[in-house]
Design a protein around this motif. Structure first.
Motif, PDB file in Angstrom:
ATOM      1  N   LYS A  34       0.826  -1.211   0.000  1.00  0.00           N
ATOM      2  CA  LYS A  34       0.000   0.000   0.000  1.00  0.00           C
ATOM      3  C   LYS A  34       0.860   1.260   0.000  1.00  0.00           C
ATOM      4  O   LYS A  34       0.573   2.223  -0.715  1.00  0.00           O
ATOM      5  N   GLU A  45      -9.015  -3.560  -2.457  1.00  0.00           N
ATOM      6  CA  GLU A  45      -8.486  -2.703  -1.398  1.00  0.00           C
ATOM      7  C   GLU A  45      -7.551  -1.620  -1.971  1.00  0.00           C
ATOM      8  O   GLU A  45      -7.618  -0.454  -1.572  1.00  0.00           O
ATOM      9  N   LEU A  61      -7.997   2.484  -2.010  1.00  0.00           N
ATOM     10  CA  LEU A  61      -6.932   3.331  -1.484  1.00  0.00           C
ATOM     11  C   LEU A  61      -6.503   4.374  -2.515  1.00  0.00           C
ATOM     12  O   LEU A  61      -6.350   5.561  -2.185  1.00  0.00           O
TER      13      LEU A  61
END
Length: 169
Positions: free
Chosen positions: A29, A90, A94
């Motif tokens: 991430k 996900e 983000l």
């Protein structure tokens, strides 16, 4: 014979990093955010983009996987492994929370989709590459048959069970 042509700019939006295994999903991430900040915010990529993430393999393999994931998978296509599919969703959420938006001037659509492709790798590191593909999404596949007839299609059909070697004896 299948010939696939993809018009993808090669200068901006692609980057590579070696993560430690302990970096895990948070490291993935963080790298996605670093990549978007480096390119989308500075106008060096053209959001909204399709983001391809290559995980594992060697450096050259994960970069190839990221480009294939960005350029050859269809928007909305999900990886057959449920945990990878969850990661795709996900990462898309983000990316869209960054606020870079269209052409980096603000908004809630930075990524049209995020596609992740994986490869086996050594347990000592986690190679990761990210490639951004602009929304123009210029690509085409021509199938040239033995009788010299040509069939064109927009879907390259690269990410089939055979391509992923699922169920191949």
């Amino acid at each position: 014979v299948d010939v696939t042509v993809v018009h993808k700019g090669g200068l901006f939006g692609t980057d590579y990093r070696m993560l430690f295994p302990a970096d895990g999903t948070d490291g993935i991430k963080r790298f996605l955010l670093d990549n978007l900040a480096a390119f989308a915010r500075r106008g060096l990529s053209c959001p909204p983009v399709v983001i391809g993430v290559g995980l594992g393999g060697t450096k050259d393999r994960c970069v190839s996987l990221s480009k294939e994931a960005a350029c050859l998978r269809m928007i909305g296509d999900r990886h057959p492994d449920p945990s990878v599919a969850d990661l795709e969703q996900e990462l898309k959420e983000l990316a869209n929370k960054t606020g870079f938006g269209v052409m980096g001037v603000g908004g809630d659509t930075t990524a049209l989709d995020v596609n992740v492709e994986i490869a086996y790798t050594h347990t000592g590191g986690l190679p990761i590459a990210i490639s951004q593909f602009c929304l123009a999404y210029r690509r085409s596949t021509a199938r040239i048959h033995a009788d010299a007839s040509v069939e064109f299609r927009d879907e390259p059909l690269w990410f089939t069970p055979y391509y992923r070697r699922e169920g191949v004896e």
